[in-house]
Write an enzyme that holds these catalytic residues in place. Sequence first.
Site, PDB file in Angstrom:
ATOM      1  N   SER A 181      85.573  80.749  68.116  1.00  0.00           N
ATOM      2  CA  SER A 181      84.474  79.834  67.824  1.00  0.00           C
ATOM      3  C   SER A 181      84.829  78.710  66.877  1.00  0.00           C
ATOM      4  O   SER A 181      84.159  77.672  66.869  1.00  0.00           O
ATOM      5  CB  SER A 181      83.293  80.618  67.247  1.00  0.00           C
ATOM      6  N   HIS A 209      81.266  81.688  73.702  1.00  0.00           N
ATOM      7  CA  HIS A 209      81.492  80.250  73.861  1.00  0.00           C
ATOM      8  C   HIS A 209      82.138  79.888  75.197  1.00  0.00           C
ATOM      9  O   HIS A 209      82.483  78.727  75.410  1.00  0.00           O
ATOM     10  CB  HIS A 209      82.343  79.736  72.699  1.00  0.00           C
ATOM     11  N   LYS A 241      73.671  79.834  73.553  1.00  0.00           N
ATOM     12  CA  LYS A 241      74.604  78.704  73.466  1.00  0.00           C
ATOM     13  C   LYS A 241      74.535  77.919  74.777  1.00  0.00           C
ATOM     14  O   LYS A 241      73.595  77.174  74.982  1.00  0.00           O
ATOM     15  CB  LYS A 241      75.991  79.222  73.119  1.00  0.00           C
TER      16      LYS A 241
END
Length: 387
Positions: A181, A209, A241
């Site tokens: 990240s 991610h 996300k």
Amino acid sequence: MPPHPAHDHAQCLAEFDAASLRRTRRVVQAKDGPHLLVDGRPLLSFASNDYLGLSQHPALIAAAQEAAARYGVGATASPLVCGHEGPHEALEAELAAFVGRPRALYFGSGYLANVGLVPALVGRGDAVFSDALNHACLIDGVRLARAEAHVYPHVDLATLEQQLATSSAQRKLVVTDAVFSMDGNLAPLRELLALCERHDALLMVDDAHGFGVLGPDGRGSAAHLGVAGSPRLLYMATLGKAAGCAGAFVAGEADTVEWVMQRARTYIFATATPAMVAAAVRASLKAIAEEGWRREHVATLTERLRAGMAGLPWRLLASDTCIQPLIVGENQPTLDLAAALRERGLWAPAIRPPTVPAGTARLRISLSAAHSTQDVDRLLNALADVA
């Protein structure tokens, strides 16, 4: 160490200030994609993880509104009591199909998932092997598991193999971020899986991610690297996300996921996520699969940003993902750079220890499909101006 006694908190805060480590919150009062009103002033944000720009997608909002009208705004109980509702059941089946695994389990957040998963999979007498740059929630999960913990240097396969080979633990679990990240690089999942095969270990991957961004139709890092179907793989990803909503899920073999449901305290003892959020995630999965232009656009923006960074005095880490870390070094200069950008109407967060190693403070620049090429150029021009 935590301060003791309680009246030492003021001194500890003063020491934080002296080291430029105090974190502050800013109030986002309105948003239109990456254009925010923050503490009364407009800012163009490069701070969020809304990689595909889905958090304000009309279809997601409509799905949430429809489910809220039917189920209300709260689940009212844990999933194993009466909090597991129709949208949750449908979502888990769709998540499992989306990532090509037999079963999925929906958690309230990525932090809850990881803190619950690791202790559910291993305990005393077992061993867990963790990449040195794993996210804090994986680190906390490892600590709570009470298994023998081994930390291997970042993506150091040779050290990991040695640790696996010399371990006599009954069960072995390797845990890793898929996309790290703060650096934006990918874990070598193929090679990690091969090591797990060789040493009879389970591989748990946190794809917070990568899900939605990487792989065919955004099906994640495991699909991107061709390992999604392995029975040794336990796949976890967050939905706050790229998916633009909230929550997380774990997917894997049916018996493994059932065991997690029976053992993960953060699932058993937490109130379920509202059905309206699960309904929004279902709409998000459809958008991720059908609106491939979002991934194409953010990939183009990434190339544009990286090309434009050439010649600037800061080091841009090698990353082909939406995460573009600009290394400044020390804490105060990093804060100063972030402040200079903010004065120019741009928000790129300053990331400092302990989130990253000492001496590697950075701006963590996040790109979104909601950004335009003009937005990226504005950031590049501001950085050149500050430099």
